[in-house]
Design a protein around this motif. Structure first.
Motif, PDB file in Angstrom:
ATOM      1  N   ARG A 156       0.816  -1.206   0.000  1.00 28.22           N
ATOM      2  CA  ARG A 156       0.000   0.000   0.000  1.00 28.22           C
ATOM      3  C   ARG A 156       0.857   1.267   0.000  1.00 28.22           C
ATOM      4  N   HIS A 157       2.031   1.207   0.611  1.00 25.26           N
ATOM      5  CA  HIS A 157       2.832   2.424   0.804  1.00 25.26           C
ATOM      6  C   HIS A 157       4.147   2.434   0.021  1.00 25.26           C
ATOM      7  N   ARG A 158       4.480   1.356  -0.678  1.00 22.08           N
ATOM      8  CA  ARG A 158       5.825   1.236  -1.239  1.00 22.08           C
ATOM      9  C   ARG A 158       6.143   2.303  -2.280  1.00 22.08           C
ATOM     10  N   ASP A 159       5.151   2.726  -3.093  1.00 22.05           N
ATOM     11  CA  ASP A 159       5.443   3.704  -4.139  1.00 22.05           C
ATOM     12  C   ASP A 159       5.901   5.037  -3.552  1.00 22.05           C
ATOM     13  N   ARG A 160       5.206   5.499  -2.518  1.00 19.91           N
ATOM     14  CA  ARG A 160       5.597   6.772  -1.904  1.00 19.91           C
ATOM     15  C   ARG A 160       6.909   6.637  -1.142  1.00 19.91           C
ATOM     16  N   LEU A 161       7.126   5.499  -0.508  1.00 24.17           N
ATOM     17  CA  LEU A 161       8.392   5.284   0.189  1.00 24.17           C
ATOM     18  C   LEU A 161       9.552   5.271  -0.805  1.00 24.17           C
ATOM     19  N   TRP A 162       9.344   4.606  -1.935  1.00 23.22           N
ATOM     20  CA  TRP A 162      10.372   4.576  -2.979  1.00 23.22           C
ATOM     21  C   TRP A 162      10.642   5.980  -3.515  1.00 23.22           C
ATOM     22  N   SER A 163       9.588   6.749  -3.737  1.00 25.99           N
ATOM     23  CA  SER A 163       9.746   8.095  -4.279  1.00 25.99           C
ATOM     24  C   SER A 163      10.572   8.965  -3.341  1.00 25.99           C
ATOM     25  N   VAL A 164      10.271   8.917  -2.053  1.00 22.19           N
ATOM     26  CA  VAL A 164      11.030   9.708  -1.079  1.00 22.19           C
ATOM     27  C   VAL A 164      12.491   9.269  -1.054  1.00 22.19           C
ATOM     28  N   ALA A 165      12.721   7.965  -1.042  1.00 18.41           N
ATOM     29  CA  ALA A 165      14.099   7.461  -1.001  1.00 18.41           C
ATOM     30  C   ALA A 165      14.864   7.852  -2.259  1.00 18.41           C
ATOM     31  N   MET A 166      14.218   7.736  -3.412  1.00 19.49           N
ATOM     32  CA  MET A 166      14.882   8.063  -4.663  1.00 19.49           C
ATOM     33  C   MET A 166      15.224   9.538  -4.732  1.00 19.49           C
ATOM     34  N   ARG A 167      14.290  10.400  -4.337  1.00 15.92           N
ATOM     35  CA  ARG A 167      14.539  11.836  -4.388  1.00 15.92           C
ATOM     36  C   ARG A 167      15.581  12.267  -3.368  1.00 15.92           C
ATOM     37  N   THR A 168      15.640  11.581  -2.242  1.00 10.28           N
ATOM     38  CA  THR A 168      16.608  11.950  -1.213  1.00 10.28           C
ATOM     39  C   THR A 168      18.009  11.476  -1.562  1.00 10.28           C
ATOM     40  N   LEU A 169      18.110  10.277  -2.144  1.00  9.91           N
ATOM     41  CA  LEU A 169      19.417   9.681  -2.413  1.00  9.91           C
ATOM     42  C   LEU A 169      19.900   9.892  -3.843  1.00  9.91           C
ATOM     43  N   GLY A 170      18.959  10.007  -4.791  1.00 11.32           N
ATOM     44  CA  GLY A 170      19.342  10.242  -6.176  1.00 11.32           C
ATOM     45  C   GLY A 170      19.959   9.054  -6.880  1.00 11.32           C
ATOM     46  N   ASP A 171      19.835   7.875  -6.307  1.00  5.79           N
ATOM     47  CA  ASP A 171      20.425   6.676  -6.904  1.00  5.79           C
ATOM     48  C   ASP A 171      19.458   5.511  -6.715  1.00  5.79           C
ATOM     49  N   PRO A 172      19.030   4.861  -7.806  1.00  9.00           N
ATOM     50  CA  PRO A 172      18.019   3.800  -7.688  1.00  9.00           C
ATOM     51  C   PRO A 172      18.439   2.640  -6.795  1.00  9.00           C
ATOM     52  N   GLU A 173      19.703   2.218  -6.903  1.00 13.18           N
ATOM     53  CA  GLU A 173      20.147   1.081  -6.097  1.00 13.18           C
ATOM     54  C   GLU A 173      20.180   1.437  -4.616  1.00 13.18           C
ATOM     55  N   GLU A 174      20.703   2.626  -4.309  1.00  6.93           N
ATOM     56  CA  GLU A 174      20.742   3.037  -2.906  1.00  6.93           C
ATOM     57  C   GLU A 174      19.334   3.258  -2.367  1.00  6.93           C
ATOM     58  N   ALA A 175      18.453   3.799  -3.204  1.00  6.52           N
ATOM     59  CA  ALA A 175      17.067   4.011  -2.773  1.00  6.52           C
ATOM     60  C   ALA A 175      16.399   2.681  -2.453  1.00  6.52           C
ATOM     61  N   ALA A 176      16.607   1.692  -3.321  1.00  6.65           N
ATOM     62  CA  ALA A 176      16.026   0.369  -3.081  1.00  6.65           C
ATOM     63  C   ALA A 176      16.565  -0.236  -1.789  1.00  6.65           C
ATOM     64  N   ASP A 177      17.867  -0.064  -1.557  1.00  4.42           N
ATOM     65  CA  ASP A 177      18.465  -0.597  -0.330  1.00  4.42           C
ATOM     66  C   ASP A 177      17.921   0.116   0.903  1.00  4.42           C
ATOM     67  N   ALA A 178      17.736   1.441   0.789  1.00  2.00           N
ATOM     68  CA  ALA A 178      17.223   2.206   1.928  1.00  2.00           C
ATOM     69  C   ALA A 178      15.791   1.798   2.257  1.00  2.00           C
ATOM     70  N   VAL A 179      14.965   1.612   1.221  1.00  2.00           N
ATOM     71  CA  VAL A 179      13.588   1.160   1.453  1.00  2.00           C
ATOM     72  C   VAL A 179      13.603  -0.222   2.091  1.00  2.00           C
ATOM     73  N   GLN A 180      14.465  -1.092   1.587  1.00  2.00           N
ATOM     74  CA  GLN A 180      14.551  -2.440   2.157  1.00  2.00           C
ATOM     75  C   GLN A 180      14.980  -2.383   3.620  1.00  2.00           C
ATOM     76  N   ASP A 181      16.005  -1.568   3.911  1.00  2.00           N
ATOM     77  CA  ASP A 181      16.460  -1.430   5.298  1.00  2.00           C
ATOM     78  C   ASP A 181      15.332  -0.908   6.187  1.00  2.00           C
ATOM     79  N   GLY A 182      14.608   0.097   5.664  1.00  2.00           N
ATOM     80  CA  GLY A 182      13.530   0.680   6.444  1.00  2.00           C
ATOM     81  C   GLY A 182      12.398  -0.295   6.703  1.00  2.00           C
ATOM     82  N   ILE A 183      12.030  -1.056   5.681  1.00  2.00           N
ATOM     83  CA  ILE A 183      10.926  -2.005   5.835  1.00  2.00           C
ATOM     84  C   ILE A 183      11.304  -3.134   6.791  1.00  2.00           C
ATOM     85  N   ILE A 184      12.543  -3.607   6.698  1.00  2.00           N
ATOM     86  CA  ILE A 184      12.995  -4.639   7.638  1.00  2.00           C
ATOM     87  C   ILE A 184      12.949  -4.107   9.064  1.00  2.00           C
TER      88      ILE A 184
END
Length: 203
Positions: A18-46
């Motif tokens: 339900r929330h992954r798209d907005r979480l991804w968007s925030v991570a991507m805009r904050t980090l500017g790198d898709p791989e790091e954004a994906a890792d940050a979302v994964q870390d946060g969700i865990i």
């Protein structure tokens, strides 16, 4: 969240979907790198999964999840800032400079979005996070304050300082042919334009 804590094996997965798209968007805009954004979302969700029992309901679940993911992003930015940097070859420097100085009407939306991401990534982590939440994602100052765990006045101050820096870097996107200086009004307007252009670049 209550269902997950109570033992429902599917509840947290549904919450994440339900929330992954907005979480991804925030991570991507904050980090500017898709791989790091994906890792940050994964870390946060865990982290959210493991600490779900600590959620007290004093903020919306989406706000709580955003706080965890933003903190994961800020941790990555701080670690990144301690790494040594490597200078680009001269020809790459020249190419980068050429891209940054192109006129707005010669850029497509994706190039503009990439330039905005670079400018956001150059900001101090706390300023970038505040601007992403408010100017890109549309959170209110009060909501951003809850996510960033700081007073609303601090959020406003971070946005103000960050917008001044963005205006100096990205002012040509607002008007490439005329430099009318940095003012409180045009820096806030630029922040809104950053949000609009940044979101267009993702489509």
């Amino acid at each position: 969240m209550a269902q997950h804590v109570a033992g429902d094996p599917d509840a947290f997965g549904e919450l994440f979907r339900r929330h992954r798209d907005r979480l991804w968007s925030v991570a991507m805009r904050t980090l500017g790198d898709p791989e790091e954004a994906a890792d940050a979302v994964q870390d946060g969700i865990i982290s959210a999964y493991r600490n779900a029992s600590s959620y007290r309901g004093d903020a919306a679940v989406t706000t709580w999840l955003h706080r965890i993911v933003v903190n994961a992003c800020l941790d990555r930015i701080r670690r990144r800032s301690t790494r040594p940097t490597v200078a680009l070859p001269e020809e790459e420097n020249h190419a980068t400079l050429s891209r940054l100085t192109e006129r707005r009407d010669a850029m497509d939306e994706r190039e503009t979005s990439m330039e905005i991401n670079r400018a956001l990534a150059a900001l101090p982590a706390e300023q970038a996070a505040a601007i992403v939440l408010i100017d890109v994602e549309g959170w209110s100052v009060e909501e951003a304050a809850v996510i960033l765990n700081c007073p609303p006045g601090t959020v406003k101050s971070r946005c103000s300082r960050g917008r001044v820096k963005l205006a100096a870097t990205l002012g040509h996107l607002r008007n490439p042919d005329h430099d009318d200086g940095v003012t409180a009004t045009n820096t806030k307007n630029l922040g809104s334009n950053v949000g609009a252009a940044s979101l267009k670049g993702e489509k």
